[in-house]
Design an enzyme around this catalytic site. Structure first.
Site, PDB file in Angstrom:
ATOM      1  N   HIS A 196       1.840   6.930   2.338  1.00 35.57           N
ATOM      2  CA  HIS A 196       1.319   8.248   1.976  1.00 35.57           C
ATOM      3  C   HIS A 196       1.439   9.240   3.126  1.00 35.57           C
ATOM      4  O   HIS A 196       1.956   8.893   4.190  1.00 35.57           O
ATOM      5  CB  HIS A 196      -0.131   8.134   1.492  1.00 35.57           C
TER       6      HIS A 196
ATOM      7  N   HIS B 105       0.770   8.449   6.714  1.00 41.11           N
ATOM      8  CA  HIS B 105       1.742   7.712   7.527  1.00 41.11           C
ATOM      9  C   HIS B 105       2.816   8.604   8.105  1.00 41.11           C
ATOM     10  O   HIS B 105       3.524   8.208   9.019  1.00 41.11           O
ATOM     11  CB  HIS B 105       2.425   6.628   6.695  1.00 41.11           C
TER      12      HIS B 105
ATOM     13  N   LYS C 254       0.871  -1.174   0.000  1.00 38.46           N
ATOM     14  CA  LYS C 254       0.000   0.000   0.000  1.00 38.46           C
ATOM     15  C   LYS C 254       0.906   1.221   0.000  1.00 38.46           C
ATOM     16  O   LYS C 254       2.026   1.153   0.487  1.00 38.46           O
ATOM     17  CB  LYS C 254      -0.863   0.018   1.272  1.00 38.46           C
TER      18      LYS C 254
HETATM   19  N1  ARG Z   1      -0.750  -1.143   9.953  1.00 39.30           N
HETATM   20  C1  ARG Z   1      -1.712  -0.465  10.759  1.00 39.30           C
HETATM   21  C2  ARG Z   1      -2.382   0.647   9.936  1.00 39.30           C
HETATM   22  O1  ARG Z   1      -1.813   1.141   8.969  1.00 39.30           O
HETATM   23  C3  ARG Z   1      -1.117   0.136  12.008  1.00 39.30           C
HETATM   24  C4  ARG Z   1      -0.546  -0.852  12.987  1.00 39.30           C
HETATM   25  C5  ARG Z   1      -0.367  -0.291  14.346  1.00 39.30           C
HETATM   26  N2  ARG Z   1       0.182  -1.201  15.297  1.00 39.30           N
HETATM   27  C6  ARG Z   1      -0.459  -2.199  15.892  1.00 39.30           C
HETATM   28  N3  ARG Z   1       0.212  -2.985  16.697  1.00 39.30           N
HETATM   29  N4  ARG Z   1      -1.750  -2.390  15.746  1.00 39.30           N
HETATM   30  O2  ARG Z   1      -3.481   1.023  10.287  1.00 39.30           O
END
Ligand code: ARG
Length: 573
Positions: free
Chosen positions: A129, A132, A126
């Site tokens: 962007h 982030h 993905k």
């Molecule tokens: N990858 C997830 C997102 O983009 C965030 C992860 C955050 N960390 C976790 N341990 N849940 O929404």
């Protein structure tokens, strides 16, 4: 650093032996307006306890502390005791502390404690962007802030490298994929497949079924699924690392969601053994209605696991592996409810450390066209923003320094361009939503990163002009004649420098880097005022030495503050 509040509380407490010293310390405040003194003591609370008019208490206290050498002046105004510190008492210790270079503002209060911080955590295949950037730079700054306070901080990147979306991605690739395109421009290409998948699935729902089956196969060791998944992960990470390099951000672990997929079963079993797992429409959930929360979904009807299942395993792993004092997650506020559910499930499982887990949320970034949408392909890539900021800076620097060589321009443009984006990101309270605007990010005037960096370069230039010998003389703080630093502009600057170490603690307590950002803007503005109001490099040696000492102190404060934000401080601009 001297804790003036503590000192003042001690002096006041002696005049009211019946009052609780803790409470006295609590009451000492810094007035908004400098005319009310450096510190003030409002007597309302004491008036209630001692059943006496607050003005009378204030008058007694003022009388009692007047002679103390800490104060230049003590006044009673209505219910307040206003205290003006003797300037010497602040100036010398402040300079002594601030001249300690990189160490100014650091301490060892967190020694022996480990903090795990989960930040950035983008999703494989993905776009990385501008949404982030928030988790990435807020997390990096919180890491630096806690490290400055002596904590052992572990940075972990919880890559989104697992889940049903991989089923979709693999299906899409199988239907419409082309290897050359993926290798050439991985994320944009994979994103276009993903977008197409959603369009086609609307017409043909059997695609969704196919994707579910594909993820099931991936989770159960399907060879070709694993190969494609590994490939997508590798090419995505390559792109993410380019951005991390630009930002100069590192991680101690890239333990993505997939790493925890082998650890989940024992927790699912534990939930079942504890009677917490309820079957609902074929899926397994933990009911949380008595806590006013929606049920937490643990496994789907086909047995595949979810984000939450992997997060349970993740938290337990982190406790066992790092024995954290705090386990911090820097994740968008859209997941507020999710984290409440997660903490609750961990608590119900009997993990007392659930209360040491902290969600640090931040507001949403949207575009002027509306919310960003990966599915619709409406995104601004972080890398593009950083590269454009660097290009723009190159033009400005070349204009300002017609004879600068290209290497200097390139390196400064990188520090300033990237710094501008990061600083802008950390200027506002993190919880605020904001609309991404190109011209705002690329604006270098006003309270921006380049302004603060420019102030740092200005201090460095003054020090270069002063010469090594003067700098060395300025560093013997005990020999300085401080009367040259008592003007309003010098003294205001000194008080801001003096407050800097406490600012770091406040920022840590509230997980709020913008507290540091705001403070160094104030320091930069105060230095620039001092620079304009006063003649620093005068012929009077004593005066020059004192003012150079203050310049070093200001430079160190700005430089260390920028470092806590993850922003570089070039010597020249
Ligand atoms: N990858 C997830 C997102 O983009 C965030 C992860 C955050 N960390 C976790 N341990 N849940 O929404």
């Amino acid at each position: 650093m001297i804790d003036f509040k503590e000192k003042i509380a001690g002096i006041i407490a002696k005049t009211i032996p019946d009052a609780d010293p803790e409470m006295v310390r609590d009451i000492v405040e810094v007035p908004q307006d400098q005319k009310m003194g450096d510190y003030a003591f409002p007597c309302f609370r004491l008036a209630k306890i001692f059943r006496k008019a607050p003005q009378m208490i204030a008058a007694d206290i003022a009388e009692g502390i007047k002679g103390d050498p800490l104060f230049e002046k003590v006044e009673q105004v209505n219910a307040y005791v206003n205290m003006f510190l003797s300037k010497e008492q602040i100036i010398r210790p402040t300079l002594t502390a601030a001249l300690k270079g990189d160490r100014f503002g650091t301490d060892t209060s967190g020694e022996g404690r480990t903090i795990v911080i989960d930040f950035s955590s983008p999703n494989i295949a993905k776009p990385f962007h501008i949404g982030h950037i928030r988790s990435t730079v807020i997390g990096n700054s919180i890491y630096k802030i806690y490290s400055a306070l002596g904590y052992n901080v572990v940075r972990t990147n919880h890559l989104g490298d697992y889940g049903t979306q991989f089923g979709k991605m693999i299906c899409a690739y199988r239907h419409w994929g082309n290897d050359d395109d993926v290798n050439r421009d991985p994320i944009r290409t994979l994103l276009s497949y993903y977008t197409r998948f959603h369009e086609e699935a609307e017409k043909d729902p059997s695609l969704d079924e196919e994707a579910r089956k594909t993820f099931y196969d991936l989770e159960h060791g399907g060879e070709d699924e694993l190969r494609l998944w590994q490939w997508f992960t590798d090419v995505s990470l390559k792109e993410f690392n380019r951005v991390y390099d630009l930002l100069d951000i590192d991680f101690d672990a890239y333990d993505g969601e997939s790493m925890y997929s082998d650890m989940m079963q024992q927790h699912i079993d534990a939930l079942r053994d504890k009677g917490l797992l309820i079957e609902s429409q074929g899926a397994n959930v933990v009911m949380l209605d008595q806590f006013d929360l929606p049920p937490a979904l643990i496994t789907k009807s086909d047995g595949t696991t979810l984000y939450c299942t992997r997060d349970i395993a993740t938290a337990v792993y982190r406790k066992e592996h790092y024995d954290f004092y705090k386990n911090i997650y820097v994740v968008a506020s859209q997941q507020n409810l999710y984290f409440k559910q997660l903490w609750k499930v961990l608590e119900l499982m009997g993990f007392e450390w659930a209360e040491d887990c902290v969600h640090v949320p931040f507001g949403m970034v949207s575009l002027e066209e509306g919310t960003m949408s990966t599915r619709k392909g409406r995104v601004v890539f972080l890398e593009d923003v950083l590269l454009q900021a660097i290009e723009k800076t190159k033009i400005i620097i070349a204009e300002k320094n017609p004879d600068a060589d290209q290497d200097m321009i390139d390196s400064v443009a990188r520090d300033v361009g990237v710094g501008a984006v990061v600083f802008n990101e950390l200027s506002n309270n993190r919880i605020k939503d904001y609309v991404f605007k190109w011209d705002q990010v690329l604006n270098f005037d006003g309270e921006t990163g380049p302004y603060v960096q420019y102030t740092h370069a200005r201090c460095s230039s003054v020090l270069r002009k002063a010469g090594e010998e003067t700098v060395r003389a300025a560093e013997s703080v005990d020999d300085l004649d401080l009367k040259y630093l008592t003007s309003d502009s010098a003294y205001t600057l000194i008080k801001l420098i003096n407050a800097y170490p406490q600012v770091i603690h406040d920022a840590a307590d509230r997980y709020e880097p913008s507290i540091v950002t705001r403070h160094i803007i104030d320091v930069a503005q105060a230095y620039n005022k001092f620079y304009h109001d006063e003649h620093i490099l005068t012929d009077n040696e004593d005066e020059k030495n004192a003012k150079i000492a203050l310049t070093i102190a200001a430079r160190n404060t700005v430089r260390n503050g920028l470092a806590l934000l993850g922003v570089k401080a070039p010597e020249r601009m």
